[in-house]
Design a protein around this motif. Structure first.
Motif, PDB file in Angstrom:
ATOM      1  N   GLY A  78       8.995 -28.499   9.538  1.00  0.00           N
ATOM      2  CA  GLY A  78       9.351 -27.284  10.256  1.00  0.00           C
ATOM      3  C   GLY A  78       9.157 -27.391  11.752  1.00  0.00           C
ATOM      4  N   GLN A  79       8.101 -28.077  12.169  1.00  0.00           N
ATOM      5  CA  GLN A  79       7.844 -28.185  13.605  1.00  0.00           C
ATOM      6  C   GLN A  79       8.942 -28.975  14.308  1.00  0.00           C
ATOM      7  N   LYS A  80       9.406 -30.054  13.697  1.00  0.00           N
ATOM      8  CA  LYS A  80      10.502 -30.831  14.285  1.00  0.00           C
ATOM      9  C   LYS A  80      11.778 -29.993  14.352  1.00  0.00           C
ATOM     10  N   ALA A  81      12.022 -29.225  13.289  1.00  0.00           N
ATOM     11  CA  ALA A  81      13.220 -28.378  13.270  1.00  0.00           C
ATOM     12  C   ALA A  81      13.158 -27.327  14.368  1.00  0.00           C
ATOM     13  N   ILE A  82      11.980 -26.748  14.574  1.00  0.00           N
ATOM     14  CA  ILE A  82      11.809 -25.733  15.623  1.00  0.00           C
ATOM     15  C   ILE A  82      11.950 -26.350  17.004  1.00  0.00           C
ATOM     16  N   GLU A  83      11.340 -27.499  17.218  1.00  0.00           N
ATOM     17  CA  GLU A  83      11.407 -28.155  18.528  1.00  0.00           C
ATOM     18  C   GLU A  83      12.852 -28.492  18.906  1.00  0.00           C
ATOM     19  N   ALA A  84      13.669 -28.841  17.905  1.00  0.00           N
ATOM     20  CA  ALA A  84      15.078 -29.122  18.183  1.00  0.00           C
ATOM     21  C   ALA A  84      15.786 -27.875  18.690  1.00  0.00           C
ATOM     22  N   LEU A  85      15.487 -26.728  18.104  1.00  0.00           N
ATOM     23  CA  LEU A  85      16.091 -25.473  18.553  1.00  0.00           C
ATOM     24  C   LEU A  85      15.649 -25.129  19.969  1.00  0.00           C
ATOM     25  N   LEU A  86      14.374 -25.338  20.245  1.00  0.00           N
ATOM     26  CA  LEU A  86      13.882 -25.075  21.601  1.00  0.00           C
ATOM     27  C   LEU A  86      14.517 -26.033  22.597  1.00  0.00           C
ATOM     28  N   GLY A  87      14.748 -27.278  22.166  1.00  0.00           N
ATOM     29  CA  GLY A  87      15.385 -28.256  23.044  1.00  0.00           C
ATOM     30  C   GLY A  87      16.798 -27.876  23.418  1.00  0.00           C
ATOM     31  N   HIS A  88      17.450 -27.070  22.571  1.00  0.00           N
ATOM     32  CA  HIS A  88      18.794 -26.585  22.875  1.00  0.00           C
ATOM     33  C   HIS A  88      18.752 -25.214  23.555  1.00  0.00           C
ATOM     34  N   ARG A  89      17.586 -24.845  24.027  1.00  0.00           N
ATOM     35  CA  ARG A  89      17.369 -23.637  24.819  1.00  0.00           C
ATOM     36  C   ARG A  89      17.769 -22.356  24.085  1.00  0.00           C
ATOM     37  N   CYS A  90      17.468 -22.331  22.779  1.00  0.00           N
ATOM     38  CA  CYS A  90      17.679 -21.075  22.045  1.00  0.00           C
ATOM     39  C   CYS A  90      16.729 -20.022  22.595  1.00  0.00           C
ATOM     40  N   GLU A  91      17.225 -18.828  22.779  1.00  0.00           N
ATOM     41  CA  GLU A  91      16.415 -17.783  23.390  1.00  0.00           C
ATOM     42  C   GLU A  91      15.457 -17.138  22.401  1.00  0.00           C
ATOM     43  N   ALA A  92      15.836 -17.078  21.143  1.00  0.00           N
ATOM     44  CA  ALA A  92      14.990 -16.485  20.112  1.00  0.00           C
ATOM     45  C   ALA A  92      15.107 -17.343  18.856  1.00  0.00           C
ATOM     46  N   LEU A  93      14.108 -17.227  17.977  1.00  0.00           N
ATOM     47  CA  LEU A  93      14.077 -18.036  16.769  1.00  0.00           C
ATOM     48  C   LEU A  93      13.952 -17.152  15.531  1.00  0.00           C
ATOM     49  N   ILE A  94      14.691 -17.514  14.492  1.00  0.00           N
ATOM     50  CA  ILE A  94      14.541 -16.902  13.175  1.00  0.00           C
ATOM     51  C   ILE A  94      14.160 -18.028  12.231  1.00  0.00           C
ATOM     52  N   LEU A  95      12.993 -17.908  11.606  1.00  0.00           N
ATOM     53  CA  LEU A  95      12.459 -18.994  10.786  1.00  0.00           C
ATOM     54  C   LEU A  95      12.519 -18.626   9.309  1.00  0.00           C
ATOM     55  N   LEU A  96      13.291 -19.390   8.550  1.00  0.00           N
ATOM     56  CA  LEU A  96      13.398 -19.191   7.111  1.00  0.00           C
ATOM     57  C   LEU A  96      12.540 -20.240   6.420  1.00  0.00           C
ATOM     58  N   GLY A  97      11.577 -19.788   5.661  1.00  0.00           N
ATOM     59  CA  GLY A  97      10.766 -20.723   4.885  1.00  0.00           C
ATOM     60  C   GLY A  97       9.801 -21.543   5.705  1.00  0.00           C
ATOM     61  N   SER A  98       9.366 -21.031   6.840  1.00  0.00           N
ATOM     62  CA  SER A  98       8.469 -21.801   7.696  1.00  0.00           C
ATOM     63  C   SER A  98       7.073 -21.890   7.096  1.00  0.00           C
ATOM     64  N   ASP A  99       6.488 -23.102   7.139  1.00  0.00           N
ATOM     65  CA  ASP A  99       5.093 -23.255   6.733  1.00  0.00           C
ATOM     66  C   ASP A  99       4.239 -23.716   7.918  1.00  0.00           C
ATOM     67  N   SER A 100       4.778 -23.554   9.131  1.00  0.00           N
ATOM     68  CA  SER A 100       4.030 -23.930  10.324  1.00  0.00           C
ATOM     69  C   SER A 100       2.800 -23.048  10.476  1.00  0.00           C
ATOM     70  N   ASP A 101       1.742 -23.600  11.050  1.00  0.00           N
ATOM     71  CA  ASP A 101       0.505 -22.837  11.139  1.00  0.00           C
ATOM     72  C   ASP A 101       0.608 -21.743  12.198  1.00  0.00           C
ATOM     73  N   ALA A 102      -0.268 -20.746  12.058  1.00  0.00           N
ATOM     74  CA  ALA A 102      -0.223 -19.562  12.919  1.00  0.00           C
ATOM     75  C   ALA A 102      -0.378 -19.877  14.400  1.00  0.00           C
ATOM     76  N   PRO A 103      -1.311 -20.752  14.810  1.00  0.00           N
ATOM     77  CA  PRO A 103      -1.438 -21.045  16.249  1.00  0.00           C
ATOM     78  C   PRO A 103      -0.162 -21.601  16.860  1.00  0.00           C
ATOM     79  N   TYR A 104       0.546 -22.465  16.111  1.00  0.00           N
ATOM     80  CA  TYR A 104       1.798 -23.022  16.631  1.00  0.00           C
ATOM     81  C   TYR A 104       2.855 -21.935  16.771  1.00  0.00           C
ATOM     82  N   ILE A 105       3.001 -21.102  15.743  1.00  0.00           N
ATOM     83  CA  ILE A 105       3.976 -20.016  15.804  1.00  0.00           C
ATOM     84  C   ILE A 105       3.637 -19.067  16.949  1.00  0.00           C
ATOM     85  N   GLU A 106       2.362 -18.769  17.125  1.00  0.00           N
ATOM     86  CA  GLU A 106       1.952 -17.871  18.210  1.00  0.00           C
ATOM     87  C   GLU A 106       2.290 -18.470  19.576  1.00  0.00           C
TER      88      GLU A 106
END
Length: 325
Positions: A99-127
């Motif tokens: 999940g973290q790699k998938a999220i980082e890819a979205l951030l790398g494409h400068r997505c302004e907001a994120l919708i996470l389906l089935g994320s198991d990333s830990d709370a500190p990272y999500i925060e």
């Protein structure tokens, strides 16, 4: 764009207006510009547009490729995002890509907001990512300040399933749980509570599992090796239920004559005539709409507190449940 302008015999500014669907060009001129763009194979440069306007106007969606339910959610995300003026970019969880790699890819494409389906990333990272990019979690409570969540009322859905089985006459009802998957903890707790409410505490049994077919197959093989089968099984989701059906039928078990099975999600596969699965429906259209609107509203007002949207489930009764034989 300059090539299109030259071919159509108009200014580059006018081409820009036409291609962006803005007023300012007559019908004949608009048709000429669009024909020229088509003949030249012109495609807008989204990266250049993003730089020009200083923002991407894109919502990033993380999905798990193995979950059909996620595909149905994504189909519902696109129209509401487009209606609100946003593009959608997808990034998937896959073997070797968490999940973290998938999220980082979205951030790398400068997505302004994120919708996470089935994320198991830990709370500190999500925060941490939510501090710069509005984030919405689908399928479970966020548990993170400033992060919105959209999910079905798991307790009600499971209670409907157990009530249905008990009303049919079942007592030996087993639950195959979803491991660490979204909603699994709530569904597991709800199963236990529903069984106790029906005074069936002595019949409670949870088989460790996951949100996939292998979990259902493994549980089915376990049950086939025991002296007596349960009369009903509540699976963690539809995929797990289908794996269980495969294993039990391969072992000569009649469904629902000997064992009734209930899934969760109401994915499109559960509708197929040879499956015809009794399951708890999650409203994908409403989940998607609330998730996108939460993301957009947070983009427009960063000071909003974290919100939890809880939607109603609905038991859909089909051919895999019946009174115990």
């Amino acid at each position: 764009m300059a090539d299109v302008a030259a071919k159509a015999g108009v200014s580059r500014t006018l081409v820009s207006l036409v291609l962006r669907g803005r007023p300012g060009a007559g019908a004949a001129t608009r048709e000429r510009v669009l024909r020229a763009a088509d003949e030249l194979g012109y495609r807008p440069d989204s990266a250049a547009q993003m730089l020009a306007r200083g923002r991407s106007a894109a919502i990033g969606v993380m999905i798990d490729l193995d979950q059909p339910f996620h595909a149905e959610l994504v189909k519902a995300v696109y129209p509401i995002a487009e209606q609100l003026g946003y593009d959608v970019l997808l990034s998937a969880i896959a073997p070797g890509r968490d999940g973290q790699k998938a999220i980082e890819a979205l951030l790398g494409h400068r997505c302004e907001a994120l919708i996470l389906l089935g994320s198991d990333s830990d709370a500190p990272y999500i925060e941490r990512i939510a501090g710069t990019n509005p984030t919405v979690v689908i399928g479970r409570k966020s548990g993170t300040p400033g992060v919105d969540s959209v999910h079905t009322a798991e307790t009600k859905g499971v209670r409907q399933a157990v009530d249905h089985l008990v009303e049919l006459g079942h007592r030996r009802i087993v639950h195959i749980d979803g491991g660490k998957g979204p909603g699994s903890s709530d569904r597991r707790s709800a199963y236990r509570a529903a069984m106790r409410r029906h005074r069936l505490a002595d019949q409670i049994r949870v088989i460790p599992g996951a949100h996939d077919e292998n979990a259902g197959i493994n549980a089915g093989m376990l049950l086939l090796g025991e002296d007596a089968l349960p009369t009903a099984v509540l699976a963690s989701n539809d995929r797990c239920a289908m794996g269980l059906m495969h294993a039990l039928r391969s072992g000569g078990v009649d469904i629902p004559g000997q064992v009734s099975i209930v899934g969760y999600d109401d994915s499109h596969l559960s509708h197929l005539s040879h499956i015809n699965l009794t399951t708890v429906r999650q409203d994908t259209a409403s989940i998607a709409e609330h998730a996108v609107r939460c993301a957009v509203e947070r983009l427009e007002n960063a000071g909003l507190p974290g919100r939890e949207v809880v939607l109603e489930p609905k038991l859909v009764i089909r051919a895999t449940t019946a009174p115990p034989g």
